[in-house]
Design a protein around this motif. Sequence first.
Motif, PDB file in Angstrom:
ATOM      1  N   GLY A 164       0.808  -1.568  -0.239  1.00 15.13           N
ATOM      2  CA  GLY A 164       0.231  -0.288  -0.322  1.00 15.13           C
ATOM      3  C   GLY A 164       0.869   1.873   0.009  1.00 15.13           C
ATOM      4  N   PHE A 165       0.420   2.560  -1.094  1.00 17.91           N
ATOM      5  CA  PHE A 165       1.636   3.314  -1.452  1.00 17.91           C
ATOM      6  C   PHE A 165       0.639   4.855  -0.717  1.00 17.91           C
ATOM      7  CE2 PHE A 165       3.389   6.457  -4.065  1.00 17.91           C
ATOM      8  CZ  PHE A 165       4.444   7.001  -3.389  1.00 17.91           C
ATOM      9  N   ILE A 166       0.970   5.749   0.098  1.00 17.02           N
ATOM     10  CA  ILE A 166       0.235   7.169   0.475  1.00 17.02           C
ATOM     11  C   ILE A 166       1.518   7.983  -0.050  1.00 17.02           C
ATOM     12  CG2 ILE A 166      -0.211   8.456   2.119  1.00 17.02           C
ATOM     13  CD1 ILE A 166      -1.093   5.468   3.118  1.00 17.02           C
ATOM     14  N   PRO A 167       1.063   9.038  -1.227  1.00 17.96           N
ATOM     15  CA  PRO A 167       2.022   9.568  -1.454  1.00 17.96           C
ATOM     16  C   PRO A 167       1.877  11.017  -1.239  1.00 17.96           C
ATOM     17  CG  PRO A 167       0.779   9.016  -3.970  1.00 17.96           C
ATOM     18  CD  PRO A 167       0.260   8.542  -2.548  1.00 17.96           C
ATOM     19  N   THR A 168       2.651  11.891  -0.538  1.00 20.10           N
ATOM     20  CA  THR A 168       1.956  12.968  -0.090  1.00 20.10           C
ATOM     21  C   THR A 168       3.384  13.867  -0.244  1.00 20.10           C
ATOM     22  OG1 THR A 168       2.818  13.182   1.875  1.00 20.10           O
ATOM     23  CG2 THR A 168       0.740  11.765   1.716  1.00 20.10           C
ATOM     24  N   MET A 169       2.801  15.832   0.389  1.00 14.33           N
ATOM     25  CA  MET A 169       3.794  16.841   0.061  1.00 14.33           C
ATOM     26  C   MET A 169       3.757  16.726   1.904  1.00 14.33           C
ATOM     27  SD  MET A 169       3.280  19.179  -2.547  1.00 14.33           S
ATOM     28  CE  MET A 169       2.147  19.501  -1.818  1.00 14.33           C
ATOM     29  N   GLY A 170       3.276  15.903   3.096  1.00 17.39           N
ATOM     30  CA  GLY A 170       4.207  16.396   4.331  1.00 17.39           C
ATOM     31  C   GLY A 170       2.903  16.865   4.851  1.00 17.39           C
ATOM     32  N   ALA A 171       3.143  17.493   6.206  1.00 15.99           N
ATOM     33  CA  ALA A 171       2.463  18.896   6.804  1.00 15.99           C
ATOM     34  C   ALA A 171       0.816  17.595   7.670  1.00 15.99           C
ATOM     35  CB  ALA A 171       2.716  19.780   6.063  1.00 15.99           C
ATOM     36  N   LEU A 172       1.654  16.578   7.896  1.00 15.22           N
ATOM     37  CA  LEU A 172       0.295  15.226   7.765  1.00 15.22           C
ATOM     38  C   LEU A 172      -0.422  16.251   8.758  1.00 15.22           C
ATOM     39  CD1 LEU A 172       2.425  12.489   7.904  1.00 15.22           C
ATOM     40  CD2 LEU A 172       1.793  13.828   5.853  1.00 15.22           C
ATOM     41  N   HIS A 173      -1.743  15.428   9.091  1.00 19.24           N
ATOM     42  CA  HIS A 173      -2.429  15.512   9.965  1.00 19.24           C
ATOM     43  C   HIS A 173      -3.819  14.520   9.693  1.00 19.24           C
ATOM     44  CE1 HIS A 173      -5.423  15.882   5.796  1.00 19.24           C
ATOM     45  NE2 HIS A 173      -4.672  17.756   5.488  1.00 19.24           N
ATOM     46  N   LYS A 174      -4.457  14.207  10.441  1.00 21.59           N
ATOM     47  CA  LYS A 174      -6.072  13.244  10.396  1.00 21.59           C
ATOM     48  C   LYS A 174      -6.361  12.709   8.698  1.00 21.59           C
ATOM     49  CE  LYS A 174      -7.620  14.280  15.266  1.00 21.59           C
ATOM     50  NZ  LYS A 174      -8.581  14.288  16.035  1.00 21.59           N
ATOM     51  N   GLY A 175      -6.621  13.474   8.141  1.00 19.26           N
ATOM     52  CA  GLY A 175      -6.658  12.418   6.672  1.00 19.26           C
ATOM     53  C   GLY A 175      -5.507  11.479   6.742  1.00 19.26           C
ATOM     54  N   HIS A 176      -4.406  12.538   6.867  1.00 20.58           N
ATOM     55  CA  HIS A 176      -2.857  11.492   5.775  1.00 20.58           C
ATOM     56  C   HIS A 176      -3.148   9.855   7.255  1.00 20.58           C
ATOM     57  CE1 HIS A 176      -2.194  15.525   4.281  1.00 20.58           C
ATOM     58  NE2 HIS A 176      -2.278  14.992   3.336  1.00 20.58           N
ATOM     59  N   LEU A 177      -3.135  10.505   8.018  1.00 25.02           N
ATOM     60  CA  LEU A 177      -3.472   9.241   8.840  1.00 25.02           C
ATOM     61  C   LEU A 177      -4.236   8.381   8.664  1.00 25.02           C
ATOM     62  CD1 LEU A 177      -2.294  10.219  12.544  1.00 25.02           C
ATOM     63  CD2 LEU A 177      -1.462  10.252  10.346  1.00 25.02           C
ATOM     64  N   LYS A 178      -5.905   8.788   8.136  1.00 22.28           N
ATOM     65  CA  LYS A 178      -6.546   7.848   7.491  1.00 22.28           C
ATOM     66  C   LYS A 178      -6.191   6.679   6.801  1.00 22.28           C
ATOM     67  CE  LYS A 178     -10.642   6.433   7.824  1.00 22.28           C
ATOM     68  NZ  LYS A 178     -11.667   5.107   8.432  1.00 22.28           N
ATOM     69  N   LEU A 179      -5.405   7.541   5.997  1.00 22.31           N
ATOM     70  CA  LEU A 179      -4.856   6.468   4.346  1.00 22.31           C
ATOM     71  C   LEU A 179      -4.114   5.287   4.713  1.00 22.31           C
ATOM     72  CD1 LEU A 179      -3.800   9.671   2.018  1.00 22.31           C
ATOM     73  CD2 LEU A 179      -6.542   8.158   2.205  1.00 22.31           C
ATOM     74  N   VAL A 180      -3.234   5.836   6.311  1.00 24.70           N
ATOM     75  CA  VAL A 180      -2.717   5.013   6.460  1.00 24.70           C
ATOM     76  C   VAL A 180      -3.221   3.489   7.060  1.00 24.70           C
ATOM     77  CG1 VAL A 180      -0.424   4.248   8.227  1.00 24.70           C
ATOM     78  CG2 VAL A 180      -0.645   6.599   6.995  1.00 24.70           C
ATOM     79  N   GLU A 181      -3.948   3.911   7.730  1.00 22.61           N
ATOM     80  CA  GLU A 181      -4.869   3.215   8.285  1.00 22.61           C
ATOM     81  C   GLU A 181      -5.896   2.125   7.461  1.00 22.61           C
ATOM     82  OE1 GLU A 181      -9.534   3.125  10.852  1.00 22.61           O
ATOM     83  OE2 GLU A 181      -8.457   4.780  10.926  1.00 22.61           O
ATOM     84  N   GLU A 182      -6.285   2.667   6.513  1.00 20.29           N
ATOM     85  CA  GLU A 182      -6.815   2.070   4.791  1.00 20.29           C
ATOM     86  C   GLU A 182      -5.700   1.290   4.655  1.00 20.29           C
ATOM     87  OE1 GLU A 182     -10.375   1.908   4.563  1.00 20.29           O
ATOM     88  OE2 GLU A 182     -10.377   3.500   6.152  1.00 20.29           O
ATOM     89  N   SER A 183      -4.880   1.584   4.082  1.00 18.62           N
ATOM     90  CA  SER A 183      -3.538   0.939   3.861  1.00 18.62           C
ATOM     91  C   SER A 183      -3.250  -0.243   4.330  1.00 18.62           C
ATOM     92  CB  SER A 183      -2.408   1.725   3.216  1.00 18.62           C
ATOM     93  OG  SER A 183      -1.520   1.104   2.633  1.00 18.62           O
ATOM     94  N   LYS A 184      -3.458  -0.333   5.724  1.00 12.11           N
ATOM     95  CA  LYS A 184      -2.602  -1.403   6.807  1.00 12.11           C
ATOM     96  C   LYS A 184      -4.234  -2.648   6.930  1.00 12.11           C
ATOM     97  CE  LYS A 184      -0.553  -0.480  10.427  1.00 12.11           C
ATOM     98  NZ  LYS A 184       0.605  -1.230  10.023  1.00 12.11           N
ATOM     99  N   LYS A 185      -5.128  -2.129   6.697  1.00 12.54           N
ATOM    100  CA  LYS A 185      -6.079  -3.124   6.312  1.00 12.54           C
ATOM    101  C   LYS A 185      -5.918  -4.071   5.250  1.00 12.54           C
ATOM    102  CE  LYS A 185     -10.126   0.137   8.627  1.00 12.54           C
ATOM    103  NZ  LYS A 185     -11.300   0.526   8.040  1.00 12.54           N
ATOM    104  N   LYS A 186      -5.340  -3.438   4.228  1.00 13.66           N
ATOM    105  CA  LYS A 186      -5.700  -4.436   2.755  1.00 13.66           C
ATOM    106  C   LYS A 186      -3.922  -4.548   1.957  1.00 13.66           C
ATOM    107  CE  LYS A 186      -8.211  -3.351  -0.094  1.00 13.66           C
ATOM    108  NZ  LYS A 186      -8.869  -2.266  -1.786  1.00 13.66           N
ATOM    109  N   ASN A 187      -2.635  -4.368   2.950  1.00 14.85           N
ATOM    110  CA  ASN A 187      -2.188  -4.557   2.522  1.00 14.85           C
ATOM    111  C   ASN A 187      -0.694  -5.224   3.252  1.00 14.85           C
ATOM    112  OD1 ASN A 187      -1.621  -2.600   0.044  1.00 14.85           O
ATOM    113  ND2 ASN A 187      -2.528  -1.783   0.853  1.00 14.85           N
ATOM    114  N   ASP A 188       0.081  -5.804   2.646  1.00 12.06           N
ATOM    115  CA  ASP A 188       0.852  -6.489   3.863  1.00 12.06           C
ATOM    116  C   ASP A 188       1.942  -5.430   4.440  1.00 12.06           C
ATOM    117  OD1 ASP A 188       0.565  -9.192   3.667  1.00 12.06           O
ATOM    118  OD2 ASP A 188       1.419  -8.973   1.755  1.00 12.06           O
ATOM    119  N   VAL A 189       2.563  -4.526   3.251  1.00 11.67           N
ATOM    120  CA  VAL A 189       3.142  -3.765   3.891  1.00 11.67           C
ATOM    121  C   VAL A 189       2.733  -2.361   3.009  1.00 11.67           C
ATOM    122  CG1 VAL A 189       5.884  -2.438   2.828  1.00 11.67           C
ATOM    123  CG2 VAL A 189       5.176  -4.843   3.536  1.00 11.67           C
ATOM    124  N   THR A 190       3.025  -1.250   4.153  1.00 10.22           N
ATOM    125  CA  THR A 190       2.617   0.531   3.952  1.00 10.22           C
ATOM    126  C   THR A 190       4.089   1.284   3.531  1.00 10.22           C
ATOM    127  OG1 THR A 190       0.331   0.004   5.187  1.00 10.22           O
ATOM    128  CG2 THR A 190       1.617   2.376   4.268  1.00 10.22           C
TER     129      THR A 190
END
Length: 279
Positions: A25-51
């Motif tokens: 699972g891959f999440i491309p961003t420009m940083g300055a992270l907030h809860k929206g970005h962390l939600k993407l991480v949560e979704e990736s970890k549900k479906k993938n072996d590696v994030t």
Amino acid sequence: MYTITSLDVIQKITLELHKKNKTIGFIPTMGALHKGHLKLVEESKKKNDVTIFSIFVNPAQFSPTEDLSKYPRPFKQDKKLLENEKVDYLFYPDVKTMYPAGFQTYISVNNLSNIFEGKSRPGHFTGVSTIVMKLFNLIQPTNAYFGQKDFQQSVVIRQMVRDLNLSIVINVIPTVRDQDGLALSSRNIFLNKEERKQALNLYQSLLLGKELVIAGNKDVANIKLEIKKYLEKNKLIKLDYIEICDPENLSPVKVVTKKVVILIAAYVGKTRLIDNILV
């Protein structure tokens, strides 16, 4: 969490993961992270072996009138957030790594890149498409994750993936909002107290548009007019555009007969914000 800055290293890691038949699972961003970005991480970890998460402030997607130097870069804070979320790899290249001397190849998704955000920010989506394609080539993810707030971006990326026959599933995750409804954005830090208060009306205007459609108002010109009238009450809001479109291809509609997306962009003070709602 391992932090990688080298192209060779990230490619070696992803090659080994693919050899072991691991899903990425891959999440491309420009940083300055907030809860929206962390939600993407949560979704990736549900479906993938590696994030794998990337942070790269991409100069190619800033138009000449935008101040690249002012974009927030709280890397230490971002890294800690990702460690807390147990991200496996953070890819954090610098500009010279991604755009070495002599770089001259760019990706352009022609029609979709020249409307709405593309019209207001010339060259923006060419920069987005190019960096995302480079990252996809490096990481070759199974799934990639984007937020719905940047709706047009997700449509552009999906079109690029289809056109170039990439075996990547694009997952668009619903916008995460503060309790008062403001869409989370790295740019919200630039709003002062009064600007932030008035910025709440962007989402409220989208809700108004949704209510009009649900109530049976199908005429797009009338819906857009009512949204404009609602926003005109706010002196600090300068509307850029309101568009009502087919969510699959962003073609504008005149009459609502099926599912649509309402897109809005506006300056609140000097800060440009975007938002949208599906109806």
